[in-house]
Design an enzyme around this catalytic site. Sequence first.
Site, mmCIF file in Angstrom:
data_model
loop_
_atom_site.group_PDB
_atom_site.id
_atom_site.type_symbol
_atom_site.label_atom_id
_atom_site.label_comp_id
_atom_site.label_asym_id
_atom_site.label_seq_id
_atom_site.Cartn_x
_atom_site.Cartn_y
_atom_site.Cartn_z
ATOM 1 N N HIS A 106 0.856 -1.502 0.082
ATOM 2 C CA HIS A 106 0.508 -0.398 -0.376
ATOM 3 C C HIS A 106 1.154 1.226 -0.430
ATOM 4 C CE1 HIS A 106 -3.918 -1.919 1.635
ATOM 5 N NE2 HIS A 106 -3.540 -2.515 0.840
ATOM 6 N N GLU A 108 1.068 4.012 1.484
ATOM 7 C CA GLU A 108 1.346 3.906 3.168
ATOM 8 C C GLU A 108 2.322 3.328 3.871
ATOM 9 O OE1 GLU A 108 -1.660 4.150 2.153
ATOM 10 O OE2 GLU A 108 -3.162 4.666 3.776
ATOM 11 N N CYS A 136 -6.051 2.050 5.523
ATOM 12 C CA CYS A 136 -6.026 0.934 6.016
ATOM 13 C C CYS A 136 -6.017 0.456 7.073
ATOM 14 C CB CYS A 136 -6.507 0.022 5.294
ATOM 15 S SG CYS A 136 -5.209 -0.430 4.305
ATOM 16 N N CYS A 139 -2.153 0.133 7.782
ATOM 17 C CA CYS A 139 -1.068 1.269 7.517
ATOM 18 C C CYS A 139 -1.810 1.878 8.704
ATOM 19 C CB CYS A 139 -1.707 1.591 5.674
ATOM 20 S SG CYS A 139 -1.614 1.264 4.760
HETATM 21 ZN ZN LIG Z 1 -3.733 0.423 3.604
#
Ligand SMILES: [Zn+2]
Length: 208
Positions: A106, A108, A136, A139
């Site tokens: 991801h 992040e 999420c 993250c």
């Molecule tokens: Zn994430």
Amino acid sequence: MQPSSNESSLDALFSSVGVVPRRRFLTAGAGIVSAAIVGAGTAEAQTTVAPSEQDRQHMSQAIQLMRQAGVIDKTGGPFGAVIVRDGEVLAASGNSVLRDNDPSAHAEVNAIRMACKKVGAPNLRGATLFTSCEPCPMCYATAYWARVSKIYYAAAWTDYADLFDDSNISQDMKRPYAERTVPIGQLMQGDAQQVWLEYRKMPSKTRY
Ligand SMILES: [Zn+2]
């Protein structure tokens, strides 16, 4: 923040991931600013402030990376992130789940990994994470572990709940293990507890 209590229990970590920030997001949603601010750590850190022009420029870069990753290069979903400390951009990345065949890539997480490598430490105290979309649970947890001091996000989970599972995962983590989407059970606790006993006795045990 109390690392000793937070690091000792995944349940404590996950409950803080799933419950505290969500409550904070709902509170922040009533504010007039488009971006929400999330202090990683205790509930006392909850504050909503007006972002500066500099903050908007950093978020603008995160949104550019979002478009680059999801629409132009198609390295992954449309997500971008920028990490800034003391006015310096430490790292900037888009999502690269598809390019890297890495479900943890991801934006992040990518940016946190890059920033930590850059500063030569596994923490980013004092840094702000600008992310194009509401982080999420993975993250948020990674930012938590990295001791990121502040998070700004632009789009909310509800803006793309039909496309990505962020909200579903958050809800899932609030359920008892027996009701989770991914079956989860305990095995050989005693053997693992023995290692904890050994670890606890070490005079120079690793802490982070
Ligand atoms: Zn994430």
